[in-house]
Design a protein around this motif. Structure first.
Motif, PDB file in Angstrom:
ATOM      1  N   VAL A  85       0.828  -1.205   0.000  1.00  0.00           N
ATOM      2  CA  VAL A  85       0.000   0.000   0.000  1.00  0.00           C
ATOM      3  C   VAL A  85       0.863   1.257   0.000  1.00  0.00           C
ATOM      4  O   VAL A  85       0.567   2.229  -0.707  1.00  0.00           O
ATOM      5  CB  VAL A  85      -0.968  -0.013   1.201  1.00  0.00           C
ATOM      6  CG1 VAL A  85      -1.769   1.284   1.271  1.00  0.00           C
ATOM      7  CG2 VAL A  85      -1.913  -1.206   1.099  1.00  0.00           C
ATOM      8  N   ARG A  86       1.946   1.252   0.748  1.00  0.00           N
ATOM      9  CA  ARG A  86       2.826   2.436   0.770  1.00  0.00           C
ATOM     10  C   ARG A  86       3.330   2.781  -0.630  1.00  0.00           C
ATOM     11  O   ARG A  86       3.455   3.942  -0.996  1.00  0.00           O
ATOM     12  CB  ARG A  86       4.020   2.185   1.691  1.00  0.00           C
ATOM     13  CG  ARG A  86       3.703   2.214   3.174  1.00  0.00           C
ATOM     14  CD  ARG A  86       4.983   2.270   3.988  1.00  0.00           C
ATOM     15  NE  ARG A  86       4.720   2.049   5.403  1.00  0.00           N
ATOM     16  CZ  ARG A  86       4.971   0.907   6.040  1.00  0.00           C
ATOM     17  NH1 ARG A  86       5.515  -0.100   5.383  1.00  0.00           N
ATOM     18  NH2 ARG A  86       4.702   0.773   7.320  1.00  0.00           N
ATOM     19  N   THR A  87       3.624   1.751  -1.424  1.00  0.00           N
ATOM     20  CA  THR A  87       4.170   1.976  -2.766  1.00  0.00           C
ATOM     21  C   THR A  87       3.090   2.215  -3.812  1.00  0.00           C
ATOM     22  O   THR A  87       3.403   2.489  -4.967  1.00  0.00           O
ATOM     23  CB  THR A  87       5.013   0.761  -3.202  1.00  0.00           C
ATOM     24  OG1 THR A  87       4.190  -0.421  -3.152  1.00  0.00           O
ATOM     25  CG2 THR A  87       6.208   0.569  -2.274  1.00  0.00           C
ATOM     26  N   GLY A  88       1.819   2.090  -3.424  1.00  0.00           N
ATOM     27  CA  GLY A  88       0.726   2.329  -4.353  1.00  0.00           C
ATOM     28  C   GLY A  88       0.360   1.147  -5.206  1.00  0.00           C
ATOM     29  O   GLY A  88      -0.502   1.260  -6.085  1.00  0.00           O
ATOM     30  N   LEU A  98      -2.295   4.076  13.566  1.00  0.00           N
ATOM     31  CA  LEU A  98      -1.923   5.465  13.328  1.00  0.00           C
ATOM     32  C   LEU A  98      -0.530   5.727  13.895  1.00  0.00           C
ATOM     33  O   LEU A  98      -0.314   5.663  15.101  1.00  0.00           O
ATOM     34  CB  LEU A  98      -2.937   6.401  13.983  1.00  0.00           C
ATOM     35  CG  LEU A  98      -2.705   7.901  13.799  1.00  0.00           C
ATOM     36  CD1 LEU A  98      -2.678   8.267  12.321  1.00  0.00           C
ATOM     37  CD2 LEU A  98      -3.768   8.699  14.535  1.00  0.00           C
ATOM     38  N   THR A  99       0.420   5.995  13.011  1.00  0.00           N
ATOM     39  CA  THR A  99       1.796   6.268  13.415  1.00  0.00           C
ATOM     40  C   THR A  99       2.312   7.490  12.664  1.00  0.00           C
ATOM     41  O   THR A  99       1.838   7.822  11.574  1.00  0.00           O
ATOM     42  CB  THR A  99       2.722   5.079  13.118  1.00  0.00           C
ATOM     43  OG1 THR A  99       2.808   4.898  11.684  1.00  0.00           O
ATOM     44  CG2 THR A  99       2.209   3.791  13.755  1.00  0.00           C
ATOM     45  N   LEU A 103       2.112   8.492   8.328  1.00  0.00           N
ATOM     46  CA  LEU A 103       1.593   9.714   7.717  1.00  0.00           C
ATOM     47  C   LEU A 103       2.402  10.143   6.500  1.00  0.00           C
ATOM     48  O   LEU A 103       1.930  10.941   5.689  1.00  0.00           O
ATOM     49  CB  LEU A 103       1.573  10.840   8.751  1.00  0.00           C
ATOM     50  CG  LEU A 103       0.552  10.676   9.887  1.00  0.00           C
ATOM     51  CD1 LEU A 103       0.801  11.696  10.982  1.00  0.00           C
ATOM     52  CD2 LEU A 103      -0.874  10.804   9.358  1.00  0.00           C
ATOM     53  N   ASN A 104       3.620   9.635   6.370  1.00  0.00           N
ATOM     54  CA  ASN A 104       4.451   9.986   5.216  1.00  0.00           C
ATOM     55  C   ASN A 104       3.944   9.375   3.913  1.00  0.00           C
ATOM     56  O   ASN A 104       4.275   9.863   2.830  1.00  0.00           O
ATOM     57  CB  ASN A 104       5.892   9.534   5.449  1.00  0.00           C
ATOM     58  CG  ASN A 104       6.573  10.313   6.549  1.00  0.00           C
ATOM     59  OD1 ASN A 104       6.327  11.497   6.721  1.00  0.00           O
ATOM     60  ND2 ASN A 104       7.433   9.647   7.310  1.00  0.00           N
ATOM     61  N   LEU A 218      -8.808   2.652   8.205  1.00  0.00           N
ATOM     62  CA  LEU A 218      -8.662   2.588   6.760  1.00  0.00           C
ATOM     63  C   LEU A 218      -7.611   3.624   6.386  1.00  0.00           C
ATOM     64  O   LEU A 218      -7.660   4.765   6.856  1.00  0.00           O
ATOM     65  CB  LEU A 218      -9.978   2.931   6.066  1.00  0.00           C
ATOM     66  CG  LEU A 218     -11.185   2.037   6.323  1.00  0.00           C
ATOM     67  CD1 LEU A 218     -12.393   2.579   5.569  1.00  0.00           C
ATOM     68  CD2 LEU A 218     -10.904   0.605   5.911  1.00  0.00           C
ATOM     69  N   ALA A 219      -6.659   3.244   5.575  1.00  0.00           N
ATOM     70  CA  ALA A 219      -5.598   4.173   5.182  1.00  0.00           C
ATOM     71  C   ALA A 219      -5.341   4.036   3.694  1.00  0.00           C
ATOM     72  O   ALA A 219      -5.047   2.941   3.199  1.00  0.00           O
ATOM     73  CB  ALA A 219      -4.320   3.900   5.976  1.00  0.00           C
ATOM     74  N   VAL A 220      -5.464   5.138   2.964  1.00  0.00           N
ATOM     75  CA  VAL A 220      -5.324   5.145   1.515  1.00  0.00           C
ATOM     76  C   VAL A 220      -3.913   5.601   1.149  1.00  0.00           C
ATOM     77  O   VAL A 220      -3.402   6.591   1.686  1.00  0.00           O
ATOM     78  CB  VAL A 220      -6.350   6.091   0.858  1.00  0.00           C
ATOM     79  CG1 VAL A 220      -6.349   5.923  -0.655  1.00  0.00           C
ATOM     80  CG2 VAL A 220      -7.744   5.839   1.409  1.00  0.00           C
ATOM     81  N   SER A 221      -3.296   4.872   0.248  1.00  0.00           N
ATOM     82  CA  SER A 221      -1.945   5.215  -0.191  1.00  0.00           C
ATOM     83  C   SER A 221      -1.921   6.578  -0.877  1.00  0.00           C
ATOM     84  O   SER A 221      -2.810   6.919  -1.664  1.00  0.00           O
ATOM     85  CB  SER A 221      -1.436   4.152  -1.177  1.00  0.00           C
ATOM     86  OG  SER A 221      -0.216   4.570  -1.776  1.00  0.00           O
TER      87      SER A 221
END
Length: 246
Positions: A85-88, A98-99, A103-104, A218-221
């Protein structure tokens, strides 16, 4: 320019934001998360390429109301899923803690999908009296290496508590029953599920006052093609409505 041409021009300009919003709506989300976190998320035994569980069900329910198709796929262990997910390469994490580091690369949807109450579990015959974290000073506990605590409580635990990390919750509860530790920190529902699976629910006591309450978001890249204001806003609305609707 006659009045009719002016009217058509103004109408066209007025419709541009609406057309842009419609074009920007995401129609399909590829989602992943931790594959070993029942009852929230785990691999589907009937289809191991997919993840199932309470978190997946909640997102599917919300997405269906928004007209969005969702696939919740297995992407490897938790760290691998987070990297996807971080890389899309995938759009969203179902269970992101939540960290500051997160957030980056991620946009978190508030409120959290789940707020996971971490409880203090002891044997039923234990003399350990627990009401506040200070009551655990001088006592040895256990914690699964897969646990996801808030950053603030994790820092407190490292300074103030004596916790033996275990490969999983099963091993932590086994240490407790053998008397090798005096308590276990475990999520309310994960603890219940593990205790029932092991057949030891009657031997354990879960103290009702949570010691930590990390949210699973839920966290969107940042790199997802679906990461746009309409989606984030609608998901935030659904995350607010779902608890109120039961």
């Amino acid at each position: 320019m006659d009045v009719r041409k002016v009217s058509r021009l103004l109408l066209g300009l007025a419709l541009i934001p609406l057309l842009s919003e419609a074009a920007g709506k995401c129609e399909r989300l590829i989602v992943t998360g931790s594959p070993d976190a029942p009852p929230y998320l785990w691999r589907d035994p009937a289809n191991p390429t997919h993840l199932i569980g309470a978190s997946a069900d909640l997102l599917q329910h919300a997405a269906e109301e928004l007209g969005i198709k969702v696939e919740v796929l297995y992407a490897g262990k938790r760290s691998q899923a987070q990297d996807e997910v971080r890389t899309g390469r995938m759009d969203m994490l179902l269970d992101a803690p939540l960290t500051l580091a997160g957030l980056n690369s991620l946009d978190y949807i508030h409120p959290p999908l789940v707020r996971n109450d971490y409880l203090v579990w002891t044997r039923k015959d234990s003399a350990l009296h627990y009401e506040t974290p200070a009551d655990l000073h001088g006592h040895t506990g256990a914690l699964s290496e897969k646990a996801r605590l808030t950053e603030s409580f994790d820092a407190f635990a490292q300074r103030q508590l004596t916790l033996k990390p275990q490969p999983g919750l099963t091993q932590a509860f086994q240490k407790l029953l053998l008397g090798q530790v005096e308590y276990v920190l475990a999520g309310r529902y994960a603890g219940m599920a593990t205790a029932q699976t092991l057949g030891i629910a009657d031997d354990l006591q879960a103290h009702s006052q949570p010691i930590d309450q990390p949210g699973l978001f839920l966290a969107v890249s940042h790199d997802s093609a679906c990461n746009e204001p309409w989606l984030r806003g609608q998901l935030a609305k659904k995350m607010t409505e779902l608890p109120a609707s039961g």
